[in-house]
Design a protein around this motif. Structure first.
Motif, PDB file in Angstrom:
ATOM      1  N   ILE A  30       0.825  -1.210   0.000  1.00 22.96           N
ATOM      2  CA  ILE A  30       0.000   0.000   0.000  1.00 22.96           C
ATOM      3  C   ILE A  30       0.858   1.259   0.000  1.00 22.96           C
ATOM      4  O   ILE A  30       1.804   1.368   0.790  1.00 22.96           O
ATOM      5  CB  ILE A  30      -0.904  -0.013   1.262  1.00 22.96           C
ATOM      6  N   VAL A  31       0.500   2.187  -0.895  1.00 25.21           N
ATOM      7  CA  VAL A  31       1.136   3.513  -0.865  1.00 25.21           C
ATOM      8  C   VAL A  31       0.037   4.500  -0.500  1.00 25.21           C
ATOM      9  O   VAL A  31      -0.985   4.592  -1.183  1.00 25.21           O
ATOM     10  CB  VAL A  31       1.744   3.883  -2.230  1.00 25.21           C
ATOM     11  N   LEU A  32       0.252   5.194   0.607  1.00 19.60           N
ATOM     12  CA  LEU A  32      -0.728   6.159   1.089  1.00 19.60           C
ATOM     13  C   LEU A  32      -0.196   7.540   0.728  1.00 19.60           C
ATOM     14  O   LEU A  32       0.859   7.950   1.221  1.00 19.60           O
ATOM     15  CB  LEU A  32      -0.837   5.974   2.605  1.00 19.60           C
ATOM     16  N   PHE A  33      -0.929   8.234  -0.154  1.00 19.01           N
ATOM     17  CA  PHE A  33      -0.463   9.524  -0.670  1.00 19.01           C
ATOM     18  C   PHE A  33      -1.338  10.649  -0.135  1.00 19.01           C
ATOM     19  O   PHE A  33      -2.561  10.527  -0.088  1.00 19.01           O
ATOM     20  CB  PHE A  33      -0.556   9.503  -2.206  1.00 19.01           C
ATOM     21  N   ASP A  34      -0.721  11.753   0.264  1.00 26.67           N
ATOM     22  CA  ASP A  34      -1.505  12.937   0.655  1.00 26.67           C
ATOM     23  C   ASP A  34      -0.639  14.171   0.443  1.00 26.67           C
ATOM     24  O   ASP A  34       0.590  14.079   0.485  1.00 26.67           O
ATOM     25  CB  ASP A  34      -1.918  12.845   2.132  1.00 26.67           C
ATOM     26  N   ILE A  35      -1.295  15.329   0.211  1.00 24.78           N
ATOM     27  CA  ILE A  35      -0.476  16.540   0.119  1.00 24.78           C
ATOM     28  C   ILE A  35       0.183  16.829   1.466  1.00 24.78           C
ATOM     29  O   ILE A  35       1.207  17.468   1.520  1.00 24.78           O
ATOM     30  CB  ILE A  35      -1.229  17.810  -0.349  1.00 24.78           C
ATOM     31  N   PHE A  36      -0.460  16.377   2.533  1.00 22.07           N
ATOM     32  CA  PHE A  36       0.184  16.517   3.846  1.00 22.07           C
ATOM     33  C   PHE A  36       1.026  15.271   4.086  1.00 22.07           C
ATOM     34  O   PHE A  36       0.510  14.207   4.465  1.00 22.07           O
ATOM     35  CB  PHE A  36      -0.861  16.708   4.948  1.00 22.07           C
ATOM     36  N   GLU A  37       2.306  15.412   3.836  1.00 22.88           N
ATOM     37  CA  GLU A  37       3.187  14.248   3.895  1.00 22.88           C
ATOM     38  C   GLU A  37       3.155  13.587   5.272  1.00 22.88           C
ATOM     39  O   GLU A  37       3.156  12.364   5.395  1.00 22.88           O
ATOM     40  CB  GLU A  37       4.618  14.694   3.549  1.00 22.88           C
ATOM     41  N   GLY A  38       3.118  14.433   6.313  1.00 19.30           N
ATOM     42  CA  GLY A  38       3.123  13.901   7.680  1.00 19.30           C
ATOM     43  C   GLY A  38       1.921  12.998   7.944  1.00 19.30           C
ATOM     44  O   GLY A  38       2.045  11.950   8.589  1.00 19.30           O
ATOM     45  N   THR A  39       0.753  13.407   7.424  1.00 22.49           N
ATOM     46  CA  THR A  39      -0.460  12.583   7.621  1.00 22.49           C
ATOM     47  C   THR A  39      -0.251  11.219   6.968  1.00 22.49           C
ATOM     48  O   THR A  39      -0.521  10.167   7.564  1.00 22.49           O
ATOM     49  CB  THR A  39      -1.681  13.277   6.965  1.00 22.49           C
ATOM     50  N   ALA A  40       0.231  11.246   5.722  1.00 20.78           N
ATOM     51  CA  ALA A  40       0.415   9.995   4.986  1.00 20.78           C
ATOM     52  C   ALA A  40       1.480   9.126   5.662  1.00 20.78           C
ATOM     53  O   ALA A  40       1.263   7.925   5.905  1.00 20.78           O
ATOM     54  CB  ALA A  40       0.823  10.297   3.546  1.00 20.78           C
ATOM     55  N   LYS A  41       2.578   9.722   6.013  1.00 14.99           N
ATOM     56  CA  LYS A  41       3.675   8.935   6.608  1.00 14.99           C
ATOM     57  C   LYS A  41       3.294   8.454   8.011  1.00 14.99           C
ATOM     58  O   LYS A  41       3.600   7.326   8.399  1.00 14.99           O
ATOM     59  CB  LYS A  41       4.950   9.777   6.679  1.00 14.99           C
ATOM     60  N   GLY A  42       2.621   9.320   8.749  1.00 17.08           N
ATOM     61  CA  GLY A  42       2.237   8.956  10.120  1.00 17.08           C
ATOM     62  C   GLY A  42       1.268   7.783  10.129  1.00 17.08           C
ATOM     63  O   GLY A  42       1.447   6.813  10.881  1.00 17.08           O
ATOM     64  N   LYS A  43       0.247   7.849   9.265  1.00 19.96           N
ATOM     65  CA  LYS A  43      -0.732   6.748   9.234  1.00 19.96           C
ATOM     66  C   LYS A  43      -0.068   5.466   8.728  1.00 19.96           C
ATOM     67  O   LYS A  43      -0.350   4.372   9.224  1.00 19.96           O
ATOM     68  CB  LYS A  43      -1.940   7.114   8.367  1.00 19.96           C
ATOM     69  N   ALA A  44       0.819   5.609   7.732  1.00 22.73           N
ATOM     70  CA  ALA A  44       1.490   4.421   7.182  1.00 22.73           C
ATOM     71  C   ALA A  44       2.358   3.756   8.254  1.00 22.73           C
ATOM     72  O   ALA A  44       2.366   2.519   8.398  1.00 22.73           O
ATOM     73  CB  ALA A  44       2.343   4.810   5.977  1.00 22.73           C
ATOM     74  N   LEU A  45       3.062   4.574   9.038  1.00 20.76           N
ATOM     75  CA  LEU A  45       3.931   3.997  10.076  1.00 20.76           C
ATOM     76  C   LEU A  45       3.096   3.336  11.174  1.00 20.76           C
ATOM     77  O   LEU A  45       3.394   2.218  11.620  1.00 20.76           O
ATOM     78  CB  LEU A  45       4.845   5.098  10.645  1.00 20.76           C
TER      79      LEU A  45
END
Ligand code: TXD
Length: 320
Positions: A30-45
């Motif tokens: 899964i690649v979770l993409f968002d303009i808010f990188e922190g949101t995407a990276k935080g949820k992915a982690l």
């Protein structure tokens, strides 16, 4: 064989829930993409750290770089803004059309072979614009609304009959919105159509009318209760059902927003909800249901509502 790659564009409430379900179902990486990188990276982690507990090996990454969706098999789009209480879906056009344009360009460049499921509202117009902006084949671009609308209808019917949701099937047509068309005669409990259930005195026409009305306004009911944002569990489950049918070539027949070419009431070139077979080639067939006069009238009202939103989009974006 390599795992499928699933790109989730938008890592908000639905995007995060999609990632959670896809990871638990081990549908793919899964690649979770968002303009808010922190949101995407935080949820992915966070989800990656949950994976050892639920025991699945999907890789989950967060990003705000479209290059990372390269080669995705499925893209599910939730990027944009949801409704606030009292707002109609069509009021989202101004904000969401520009978002969809960016997303379409990202997919066209990096994942042009993907099966694309759009969820962003106003749904039927956004999926239409997504297909136009991206130039992807219409059979590979669909919108999610009907599975959700029919799930709401099924839940309300199961509650009315106090029976299992598994034994209730419901059919809906038309645009996602208050003009959608629940098809009563094709909605059943254990194969028995609702008109027969009324004759059997399991319920009354008045109660069914109230359920239909509640289904039509189902999204708004949740928006009002939440006070901030819109439904996300049921929309996410619904899109996963569509993605699964594509990835596993199940050929489920699901109500989806598909680009019609005359199958229902002669409508062409528009994205509207209709029962569609989803398999490894994308939309493999659209059921050419013959509508009765009253159903046709409701369907055409719904089509007119979709056309009106598309006209507004064209005014904003002359390239469409
Ligand atoms: O049946 C249906 N189709 C629907 C549709 C049912 C329920 C909700 N539906 C619609 O889905 C809703 O009206 C919204 O338009 C979308 C997404 O709903 P969600 O509840 O997930 O909204 P969020 O939580 O606000 O998430 C949207 C994310 C958020 O993280 C933003 O930062 C991001 O989208 N966003 C973007 N991502 C990428 N690129 C751009 N340009 C962008 N703009 C915002």
């Amino acid at each position: 064989m390599a795992r499928a790659k699933i790109a989730l564009i938008g890592a908000g409430m639905i995007g995060g829930t999609l990632a959670h379900i896809a990871a638990r179902e081990e549908l793919g990486d899964i690649v979770l993409f968002d303009i808010f990188e922190g949101t995407a990276k935080g949820k992915a982690l966070d989800l990656s750290e949950a994976a050892p507990v639920f025991g699945k090996d999907s890789k989950i990454r967060g990003t705000s770089d479209y290059a990372e969706i390269a080669g995705a098999d499925v893209c599910i789009i939730t990027a944009g803004f949801p409704r606030k209480p009292g707002m109609d879906r069509s009021e989202l056009i101004g904000k969401n059309l520009g978002v969809i344009k960016q997303v379409a360009e990202g997919i066209k460049e990096h994942a042009p072979k993907a099966f694309v499921i759009c969820i962003t509202n106003p749904l039927d117009a956004m999926v239409w614009a997504l297909q136009k902006f991206s130039g992807l084949q219409p059979r590979k671009v669909v919108g999610m609304a009907g599975v959700l609308d029919s799930a709401r209808f099924r839940y309300f019917l199961a509650d009315e009959f106090q029976c299992s949701v598994e034994d209730v099937h419901a059919s809906v047509l038309g645009g996602h919105g208050d003009t959608m068309v629940p098809l009563i005669r094709y909605s059943t409990v254990n194969g028995v159509p609702i008109p027969d259930l009324i004759k059997m005195k399991w319920t009354t026409q008045e109660r069914i009318d109230a359920i239909v009305e509640r289904t039509r306004k189902g999204g708004g009911e949740i928006v009002k209760l939440l006070g901030n944002g819109s439904a996300f569990y049921a929309p996410a489950e619904s899109a996963i059902e569509m993605a699964t049918s594509y990835l596993r070539d199940k050929k489920r027949i699901l109500p989806c927003a598909v680009r019609l070419s005359g199958q229902i009431a002669g409508v062409r070139g528009l994205y509207v909800g209709a029962p569609a077979m989803i398999g490894s080639r994308g939309v493999e067939k659209v059921m050419n249901i013959r509508l009765k006069a009253d159903e046709r009238e409701m369907f055409m009202t719904s089509v007119a509502a979709v056309e009106k939103i598309i006209a507004d989009c064209q005014e904003m974006e002359p390239s469409l």
